[in-house]
Structures are given as C-alpha cells and as structure tokens.
Design a protein around this motif. Structure first.
Motif, PDB file in Angstrom:
ATOM      1  N   VAL A   1       0.828  -1.199   0.000  1.00  0.00           N
ATOM      2  CA  VAL A   1       0.000   0.000   0.000  1.00  0.00           C
ATOM      3  C   VAL A   1       0.867   1.254   0.000  1.00  0.00           C
ATOM      4  O   VAL A   1       0.616   2.192  -0.751  1.00  0.00           O
ATOM      5  CB  VAL A   1      -0.965   0.009   1.206  1.00  0.00           C
ATOM      6  CG1 VAL A   1      -1.674   1.349   1.352  1.00  0.00           C
ATOM      7  CG2 VAL A   1      -1.982  -1.119   1.060  1.00  0.00           C
ATOM      8  N   ILE A   2       1.883   1.285   0.827  1.00  0.00           N
ATOM      9  CA  ILE A   2       2.688   2.508   0.946  1.00  0.00           C
ATOM     10  C   ILE A   2       3.760   2.623  -0.136  1.00  0.00           C
ATOM     11  O   ILE A   2       4.425   3.639  -0.232  1.00  0.00           O
ATOM     12  CB  ILE A   2       3.339   2.612   2.350  1.00  0.00           C
ATOM     13  CG1 ILE A   2       4.272   1.439   2.609  1.00  0.00           C
ATOM     14  CG2 ILE A   2       2.297   2.724   3.418  1.00  0.00           C
ATOM     15  CD1 ILE A   2       5.579   1.889   3.147  1.00  0.00           C
ATOM     16  N   ARG A   3       3.890   1.607  -0.966  1.00  0.00           N
ATOM     17  CA  ARG A   3       4.922   1.609  -2.007  1.00  0.00           C
ATOM     18  C   ARG A   3       4.926   2.903  -2.818  1.00  0.00           C
ATOM     19  O   ARG A   3       5.977   3.451  -3.129  1.00  0.00           O
ATOM     20  CB  ARG A   3       4.707   0.421  -2.929  1.00  0.00           C
ATOM     21  CG  ARG A   3       5.680   0.374  -4.069  1.00  0.00           C
ATOM     22  CD  ARG A   3       5.481  -0.853  -4.928  1.00  0.00           C
ATOM     23  NE  ARG A   3       6.392  -0.809  -6.048  1.00  0.00           N
ATOM     24  CZ  ARG A   3       6.142  -1.318  -7.221  1.00  0.00           C
ATOM     25  NH1 ARG A   3       5.006  -1.948  -7.439  1.00  0.00           N
ATOM     26  NH2 ARG A   3       7.012  -1.221  -8.191  1.00  0.00           N
ATOM     27  N   PHE A   4       3.750   3.403  -3.195  1.00  0.00           N
ATOM     28  CA  PHE A   4       3.663   4.590  -4.039  1.00  0.00           C
ATOM     29  C   PHE A   4       3.230   5.833  -3.265  1.00  0.00           C
ATOM     30  O   PHE A   4       2.919   6.859  -3.872  1.00  0.00           O
ATOM     31  CB  PHE A   4       2.690   4.345  -5.191  1.00  0.00           C
ATOM     32  CG  PHE A   4       3.088   3.203  -6.084  1.00  0.00           C
ATOM     33  CD1 PHE A   4       4.307   3.206  -6.745  1.00  0.00           C
ATOM     34  CD2 PHE A   4       2.251   2.117  -6.263  1.00  0.00           C
ATOM     35  CE1 PHE A   4       4.681   2.159  -7.568  1.00  0.00           C
ATOM     36  CE2 PHE A   4       2.610   1.061  -7.091  1.00  0.00           C
ATOM     37  CZ  PHE A   4       3.833   1.089  -7.748  1.00  0.00           C
ATOM     38  N   LEU A   5       3.184   5.749  -1.946  1.00  0.00           N
ATOM     39  CA  LEU A   5       2.747   6.882  -1.140  1.00  0.00           C
ATOM     40  C   LEU A   5       3.941   7.590  -0.511  1.00  0.00           C
ATOM     41  O   LEU A   5       4.959   6.950  -0.228  1.00  0.00           O
ATOM     42  CB  LEU A   5       1.782   6.401  -0.051  1.00  0.00           C
ATOM     43  CG  LEU A   5       0.494   5.758  -0.583  1.00  0.00           C
ATOM     44  CD1 LEU A   5      -0.334   5.208   0.560  1.00  0.00           C
ATOM     45  CD2 LEU A   5      -0.316   6.758  -1.388  1.00  0.00           C
TER      46      LEU A   5
ATOM     47  N   TRP B   1       4.859   8.454   2.332  1.00  0.00           N
ATOM     48  CA  TRP B   1       5.202   8.271   3.739  1.00  0.00           C
ATOM     49  C   TRP B   1       5.835   6.902   3.927  1.00  0.00           C
ATOM     50  O   TRP B   1       5.608   5.982   3.140  1.00  0.00           O
ATOM     51  CB  TRP B   1       4.014   8.491   4.664  1.00  0.00           C
ATOM     52  CG  TRP B   1       2.829   7.603   4.469  1.00  0.00           C
ATOM     53  CD1 TRP B   1       2.749   6.270   4.755  1.00  0.00           C
ATOM     54  CD2 TRP B   1       1.542   7.971   3.976  1.00  0.00           C
ATOM     55  NE1 TRP B   1       1.507   5.795   4.477  1.00  0.00           N
ATOM     56  CE2 TRP B   1       0.742   6.819   3.991  1.00  0.00           C
ATOM     57  CE3 TRP B   1       0.998   9.177   3.534  1.00  0.00           C
ATOM     58  CZ2 TRP B   1      -0.574   6.821   3.573  1.00  0.00           C
ATOM     59  CZ3 TRP B   1      -0.320   9.176   3.121  1.00  0.00           C
ATOM     60  CH2 TRP B   1      -1.084   8.015   3.141  1.00  0.00           C
ATOM     61  N   PRO B   2       6.611   6.750   4.988  1.00  0.00           N
ATOM     62  CA  PRO B   2       7.281   5.468   5.239  1.00  0.00           C
ATOM     63  C   PRO B   2       6.324   4.456   5.849  1.00  0.00           C
ATOM     64  O   PRO B   2       5.219   4.803   6.288  1.00  0.00           O
ATOM     65  CB  PRO B   2       8.377   5.843   6.245  1.00  0.00           C
ATOM     66  CG  PRO B   2       7.781   6.997   7.001  1.00  0.00           C
ATOM     67  CD  PRO B   2       6.950   7.761   5.997  1.00  0.00           C
TER      68      PRO B   2
ATOM     69  N   HIS C   1      -0.455   9.266  13.370  1.00  0.00           N
ATOM     70  CA  HIS C   1      -0.824   9.849  12.075  1.00  0.00           C
ATOM     71  C   HIS C   1      -2.346  10.023  11.982  1.00  0.00           C
ATOM     72  O   HIS C   1      -2.834  11.054  11.525  1.00  0.00           O
ATOM     73  CB  HIS C   1      -0.300   8.946  10.947  1.00  0.00           C
ATOM     74  CG  HIS C   1      -0.534   9.491   9.579  1.00  0.00           C
ATOM     75  ND1 HIS C   1       0.094  10.614   9.103  1.00  0.00           N
ATOM     76  CD2 HIS C   1      -1.340   9.059   8.576  1.00  0.00           C
ATOM     77  CE1 HIS C   1      -0.318  10.860   7.869  1.00  0.00           C
ATOM     78  NE2 HIS C   1      -1.181   9.929   7.525  1.00  0.00           N
ATOM     79  N   LEU C   2      -3.077   9.040  12.450  1.00  0.00           N
ATOM     80  CA  LEU C   2      -4.536   9.095  12.438  1.00  0.00           C
ATOM     81  C   LEU C   2      -5.032  10.277  13.269  1.00  0.00           C
ATOM     82  O   LEU C   2      -5.946  11.001  12.862  1.00  0.00           O
ATOM     83  CB  LEU C   2      -5.102   7.774  12.967  1.00  0.00           C
ATOM     84  CG  LEU C   2      -6.608   7.602  13.015  1.00  0.00           C
ATOM     85  CD1 LEU C   2      -7.215   7.722  11.624  1.00  0.00           C
ATOM     86  CD2 LEU C   2      -6.960   6.251  13.623  1.00  0.00           C
ATOM     87  N   ALA C   3      -4.425  10.494  14.401  1.00  0.00           N
ATOM     88  CA  ALA C   3      -4.842  11.596  15.282  1.00  0.00           C
ATOM     89  C   ALA C   3      -4.657  12.961  14.620  1.00  0.00           C
ATOM     90  O   ALA C   3      -5.380  13.909  14.925  1.00  0.00           O
ATOM     91  CB  ALA C   3      -4.058  11.547  16.589  1.00  0.00           C
ATOM     92  N   ARG C   4      -3.708  13.065  13.677  1.00  0.00           N
ATOM     93  CA  ARG C   4      -3.462  14.333  12.980  1.00  0.00           C
ATOM     94  C   ARG C   4      -4.386  14.505  11.772  1.00  0.00           C
ATOM     95  O   ARG C   4      -4.343  15.553  11.121  1.00  0.00           O
ATOM     96  CB  ARG C   4      -2.008  14.404  12.516  1.00  0.00           C
ATOM     97  CG  ARG C   4      -1.006  14.523  13.637  1.00  0.00           C
ATOM     98  CD  ARG C   4       0.376  14.882  13.129  1.00  0.00           C
ATOM     99  NE  ARG C   4       0.897  13.931  12.172  1.00  0.00           N
ATOM    100  CZ  ARG C   4       1.662  12.879  12.471  1.00  0.00           C
ATOM    101  NH1 ARG C   4       1.985  12.652  13.723  1.00  0.00           N
ATOM    102  NH2 ARG C   4       2.107  12.076  11.535  1.00  0.00           N
TER     103      ARG C   4
ATOM    104  N   ILE D   1      13.534  12.810  -5.273  1.00  0.00           N
ATOM    105  CA  ILE D   1      14.016  11.574  -4.667  1.00  0.00           C
ATOM    106  C   ILE D   1      12.835  10.988  -3.900  1.00  0.00           C
ATOM    107  O   ILE D   1      12.272  11.627  -3.011  1.00  0.00           O
ATOM    108  CB  ILE D   1      15.198  11.831  -3.705  1.00  0.00           C
ATOM    109  CG1 ILE D   1      16.374  12.453  -4.453  1.00  0.00           C
ATOM    110  CG2 ILE D   1      15.601  10.542  -3.001  1.00  0.00           C
ATOM    111  CD1 ILE D   1      17.082  11.520  -5.403  1.00  0.00           C
ATOM    112  N   PHE D   2      12.451   9.790  -4.265  1.00  0.00           N
ATOM    113  CA  PHE D   2      11.286   9.142  -3.676  1.00  0.00           C
ATOM    114  C   PHE D   2      11.712   7.803  -3.106  1.00  0.00           C
ATOM    115  O   PHE D   2      12.102   6.906  -3.834  1.00  0.00           O
ATOM    116  CB  PHE D   2      10.193   8.961  -4.740  1.00  0.00           C
ATOM    117  CG  PHE D   2       8.919   8.362  -4.220  1.00  0.00           C
ATOM    118  CD1 PHE D   2       8.021   9.141  -3.506  1.00  0.00           C
ATOM    119  CD2 PHE D   2       8.622   7.031  -4.431  1.00  0.00           C
ATOM    120  CE1 PHE D   2       6.841   8.599  -3.019  1.00  0.00           C
ATOM    121  CE2 PHE D   2       7.436   6.479  -3.953  1.00  0.00           C
ATOM    122  CZ  PHE D   2       6.555   7.272  -3.241  1.00  0.00           C
TER     123      PHE D   2
END
Length: 196
Positions: free
Chosen positions: A35-39, A41-42, A52-55, A170-171
């Motif tokens: 899922v995070i491969r193309f997003l 965030w780490p 992260h959810l709380a933000r 740089i990704f």
C-alpha cells in the motif's frame, strides 16, 4: 469554506471523518508495504499509524493547505448483521488555493477491497463535494505513474494527464516520476449531465 460534519453517502459506502476507533482498520492497510509503495510516507508501526490518524481528524477546509480525510466505511453485509462496519480506505481532499479555487484529491484503499469499484465510487463523491460544495474550479491528483491502478482511476473519473515529470524528486531513496491528472468544474459538470 467547507465543513464536513455529516457523513457522505454513496451507493455502497459511507464517507466519514476517521476516529481513533478506526485504528485497527486503518493499520490493516496503512501498515502494508504494497500500500505505501507509491505513497509519500514510510511504513509505520501501529503506534505511528495511531499518531498519524490523530493528525487527520480535521473537518474544515478554509485556508490554503487545509486537509480533510474521510474514511471509506463499508457497512455490514445484509446477510451477516453481526458483522461490524469496516474502514476499507480513505479519501483525502486538500484545499490547494483559495484564490485560484484549486483542490487536490487522493486515495488509499485496502488491497483486499480493490477491483470492486469502491475507490471510483468514493472519489466520484469527493469530486462532487469539491466542485459543488467547495466550489473548486480545478481538482488535481498527483501520483507515481507506476501506480497503474490510480492512473486508471483518474482516467475513469474523467481526469486528464496534464504532466509527467521525469525524475522530479528523490522518492524513497531513488529518483521518482510524478504524474499530474486534473479535471475542471465545467468538465465534471458536463460529465455528470451526460450520466444523469
């Protein structure tokens, strides 16, 4: 300004503000490598997903850079009333520019629910929100062009590829490309008039 205080309904989904109670469902997809491969965030552990959810609990778009995130809630099956509602992904809407009436849309979907049209259904509802309620003139989606599922979704939504930036940043430790899709309010309205 746009404030989302009530859930948005689609044919099969409820789009609503995420809460701390959604942690298990969100971690079920946000903690996955595929899922995070193309997003941008780490990979996060459960505690990091909770932070992260709380933000991501904002419900108002008023100023440049404001973000709302709506969970895609799948109701229980009528065949199994004991089943609980489940968050299967989320939709993001960013107010990119108040002056220029620009917004950005994004999505994340649990791979277990891909291929069933849920992302298209949710994204279509959020685009309607962006154009009808936020009064956006233009909505864009920025994505890694290797993410063919998201590229296909943009096309299905009537968005056009406006740019493909090669090695633009740089990704995750390597040069990555960026694709930018967009749709205007007049295009969205014409598309919906044909569907209606």
């Amino acid at each position: 300004m746009l404030r989302v205080t009530e859930p948005l309904r689609t044919e099969r989904l409820l789009l609503r503000t995420l809460t701390a109670d959604d942690l298990d469902d969100v971690f079920a997809y946000a903690g996955r490598d595929d899922v995070i491969r193309f997003l941008p965030w780490p990979k996060r552990n459960r505690d990091e997903v909770a932070e992260h959810l709380a933000r991501r609990l904002n419900t108002t778009l008023a100023s440049d850079g404001d973000v709302i995130v709506l969970g895609m809630e799948l109701p229980p099956s009528p065949d199994d009333p004991a089943e609980r509602p489940r968050i299967i992904g989320d939709m993001t809407l960013v107010l990119s520019s108040v002056e220029h009436r620009q917004a950005t849309i994004g999505w994340v979907l649990n791979p277990e629910y891909q291929g069933k049209g849920y992302a298209a259904e949710a994204a279509s509802r959020v685009l309607t929100l962006a154009f009808d309620d936020l009064h956006s003139h233009r909505v864009i989606a920025e994505l890694d062009p290797r993410n063919t599922a998201s590229s296909s979704l943009c096309t299905r939504l009537g968005m056009r590829l406006e740019a493909h930036f090669v090695h633009s940043e740089i990704f995750k430790g390597e040069w990555g490309d960026l694709a930018v899709y967009a749709i205007l309010d007049v295009e969205w309205n014409a598309r919906n008039a044909l569907d209606g």
